[in-house]
Design a protein around this motif. Structure first.
Motif, PDB file in Angstrom:
ATOM      1  N   ARG A  21       0.843  -1.186   0.000  1.00  0.00           N
ATOM      2  CA  ARG A  21       0.000   0.000   0.000  1.00  0.00           C
ATOM      3  C   ARG A  21       0.876   1.233   0.000  1.00  0.00           C
ATOM      4  O   ARG A  21       1.961   1.250   0.562  1.00  0.00           O
ATOM      5  N   ASP A  22       0.391   2.251  -0.600  1.00  0.00           N
ATOM      6  CA  ASP A  22       1.135   3.491  -0.749  1.00  0.00           C
ATOM      7  C   ASP A  22       1.092   4.274   0.553  1.00  0.00           C
ATOM      8  O   ASP A  22       0.041   4.732   0.970  1.00  0.00           O
ATOM      9  N   THR A  23       2.244   4.431   1.190  1.00  0.00           N
ATOM     10  CA  THR A  23       2.269   5.159   2.459  1.00  0.00           C
ATOM     11  C   THR A  23       2.070   6.649   2.251  1.00  0.00           C
ATOM     12  O   THR A  23       1.587   7.327   3.145  1.00  0.00           O
ATOM     13  N   ALA A  24       2.453   7.186   1.106  1.00  0.00           N
ATOM     14  CA  ALA A  24       2.299   8.619   0.866  1.00  0.00           C
ATOM     15  C   ALA A  24       0.829   9.022   0.797  1.00  0.00           C
ATOM     16  O   ALA A  24       0.458  10.121   1.191  1.00  0.00           O
ATOM     17  N   SER A  25      -0.024   8.147   0.316  1.00  0.00           N
ATOM     18  CA  SER A  25      -1.432   8.495   0.199  1.00  0.00           C
ATOM     19  C   SER A  25      -2.223   8.142   1.457  1.00  0.00           C
ATOM     20  O   SER A  25      -3.400   8.451   1.565  1.00  0.00           O
ATOM     21  N   GLY A  26      -1.573   7.496   2.423  1.00  0.00           N
ATOM     22  CA  GLY A  26      -2.264   7.148   3.650  1.00  0.00           C
ATOM     23  C   GLY A  26      -2.922   5.781   3.620  1.00  0.00           C
ATOM     24  O   GLY A  26      -3.507   5.355   4.596  1.00  0.00           O
ATOM     25  N   TRP A  27      -2.820   5.074   2.526  1.00  0.00           N
ATOM     26  CA  TRP A  27      -3.471   3.764   2.455  1.00  0.00           C
ATOM     27  C   TRP A  27      -2.815   2.747   3.363  1.00  0.00           C
ATOM     28  O   TRP A  27      -3.416   1.762   3.748  1.00  0.00           O
ATOM     29  N   ALA A  28      -1.585   2.978   3.752  1.00  0.00           N
ATOM     30  CA  ALA A  28      -0.915   2.041   4.647  1.00  0.00           C
ATOM     31  C   ALA A  28      -1.591   2.011   6.011  1.00  0.00           C
ATOM     32  O   ALA A  28      -1.497   1.029   6.736  1.00  0.00           O
ATOM     33  N   ASP A  29      -2.271   3.087   6.371  1.00  0.00           N
ATOM     34  CA  ASP A  29      -2.926   3.164   7.664  1.00  0.00           C
ATOM     35  C   ASP A  29      -4.312   2.532   7.674  1.00  0.00           C
ATOM     36  O   ASP A  29      -4.928   2.433   8.717  1.00  0.00           O
ATOM     37  N   ARG A  30      -4.786   2.113   6.544  1.00  0.00           N
ATOM     38  CA  ARG A  30      -6.149   1.594   6.447  1.00  0.00           C
ATOM     39  C   ARG A  30      -6.189   0.109   6.756  1.00  0.00           C
ATOM     40  O   ARG A  30      -5.279  -0.642   6.451  1.00  0.00           O
ATOM     41  N   GLY A  31      -7.285  -0.321   7.344  1.00  0.00           N
ATOM     42  CA  GLY A  31      -7.503  -1.732   7.590  1.00  0.00           C
ATOM     43  C   GLY A  31      -7.934  -2.423   6.308  1.00  0.00           C
ATOM     44  O   GLY A  31      -8.122  -1.798   5.260  1.00  0.00           O
ATOM     45  N   ASP A  33     -10.700  -3.567   5.570  1.00  0.00           N
ATOM     46  CA  ASP A  33     -12.039  -3.134   5.158  1.00  0.00           C
ATOM     47  C   ASP A  33     -12.062  -1.662   4.744  1.00  0.00           C
ATOM     48  O   ASP A  33     -13.109  -1.120   4.435  1.00  0.00           O
ATOM     49  N   GLY A  34     -10.903  -0.984   4.734  1.00  0.00           N
ATOM     50  CA  GLY A  34     -10.824   0.404   4.321  1.00  0.00           C
ATOM     51  C   GLY A  34     -11.021   1.401   5.439  1.00  0.00           C
ATOM     52  O   GLY A  34     -10.898   2.599   5.234  1.00  0.00           O
ATOM     53  N   SER A  35     -11.299   0.920   6.646  1.00  0.00           N
ATOM     54  CA  SER A  35     -11.514   1.837   7.758  1.00  0.00           C
ATOM     55  C   SER A  35     -10.179   2.372   8.272  1.00  0.00           C
ATOM     56  O   SER A  35      -9.148   1.730   8.151  1.00  0.00           O
ATOM     57  N   ALA A  36     -10.232   3.545   8.867  1.00  0.00           N
ATOM     58  CA  ALA A  36      -9.014   4.175   9.368  1.00  0.00           C
ATOM     59  C   ALA A  36      -8.566   3.557  10.682  1.00  0.00           C
ATOM     60  O   ALA A  36      -7.393   3.530  10.997  1.00  0.00           O
ATOM     61  N   GLY A  37      -9.482   3.045  11.471  1.00  0.00           N
ATOM     62  CA  GLY A  37      -9.130   2.489  12.769  1.00  0.00           C
ATOM     63  C   GLY A  37      -8.875   3.595  13.784  1.00  0.00           C
ATOM     64  O   GLY A  37      -8.885   4.776  13.452  1.00  0.00           O
ATOM     65  N   PRO A  38      -8.623   3.212  15.027  1.00  0.00           N
ATOM     66  CA  PRO A  38      -8.423   4.222  16.060  1.00  0.00           C
ATOM     67  C   PRO A  38      -7.079   4.926  15.890  1.00  0.00           C
ATOM     68  O   PRO A  38      -6.102   4.335  15.450  1.00  0.00           O
ATOM     69  N   ALA A  39      -7.053   6.190  16.256  1.00  0.00           N
ATOM     70  CA  ALA A  39      -5.818   6.960  16.191  1.00  0.00           C
ATOM     71  C   ALA A  39      -4.897   6.543  17.330  1.00  0.00           C
ATOM     72  O   ALA A  39      -5.358   6.124  18.397  1.00  0.00           O
ATOM     73  N   GLU A  40      -3.615   6.655  17.098  1.00  0.00           N
ATOM     74  CA  GLU A  40      -2.639   6.343  18.133  1.00  0.00           C
ATOM     75  C   GLU A  40      -2.745   7.382  19.239  1.00  0.00           C
ATOM     76  O   GLU A  40      -2.859   8.573  18.986  1.00  0.00           O
ATOM     77  N   ARG A  41      -2.736   6.927  20.466  1.00  0.00           N
ATOM     78  CA  ARG A  41      -2.855   7.837  21.598  1.00  0.00           C
ATOM     79  C   ARG A  41      -1.529   8.539  21.838  1.00  0.00           C
ATOM     80  O   ARG A  41      -0.486   7.914  21.886  1.00  0.00           O
ATOM     81  N   VAL A  42      -1.603   9.839  22.003  1.00  0.00           N
ATOM     82  CA  VAL A  42      -0.416  10.641  22.284  1.00  0.00           C
ATOM     83  C   VAL A  42      -0.713  11.461  23.529  1.00  0.00           C
ATOM     84  O   VAL A  42      -1.669  12.232  23.562  1.00  0.00           O
TER      85      VAL A  42
END
Length: 114
Positions: A21-31, A33-42
């Motif tokens: 998956r293309d990390t530049a477009s953000g697809w690497a972060d997708r599950g 099913d295409g969902s973004a999932g929970p954000a990392e807690r900071v």
């Protein structure tokens, strides 16, 4: 012009076939099913860390004053006092329980007050 389209299609097919998956477009972060999932807690820098809570707990066990604990961890005495008070007081303060409570309080969405 047609050659550019063919090259593009081959590139897309190679990505799909390798499941890359293309990390530049953000697809690497997708599950899958295409969902973004929970954000990392900071944690915000002004919030107590687990290490600071452990230092508070050890200081209380050693019988140190809140002010001396505050100086040792580089926080104000009122911050340490509020941390101890909100998590059971001097007699019941435990770093692990305080950290779990802080994580629970930081979760979203918040329950409605009304």
């Amino acid at each position: 012009m047609a050659g550019v389209g063919v090259a593009f299609l081959r590139a897309v097919e190679s990505l799909d076939s390798n499941d890359q998956r293309d990390t530049a477009s953000g697809w690497a972060d997708r599950g899958s099913d295409g969902s973004a999932g929970p954000a990392e807690r900071v944690r915000r820098p002004d919030r107590s860390s687990a290490e600071e809570r452990e230092s508070i707990s050890r200081g209380l066990e050693a019988g140190a004053s809140l002010r001396s604990i505050a100086v040792s961890i580089g926080r104000s005495a009122s911050t340490v006092s509020r941390e101890v008070a909100r998590n059971g007081g001097r007699a019941k303060y435990r770093a692990v329980a305080a950290e779990q409570r802080a994580q629970e309080q930081a979760r979203r969405p918040k329950p409605s007050a009304l």
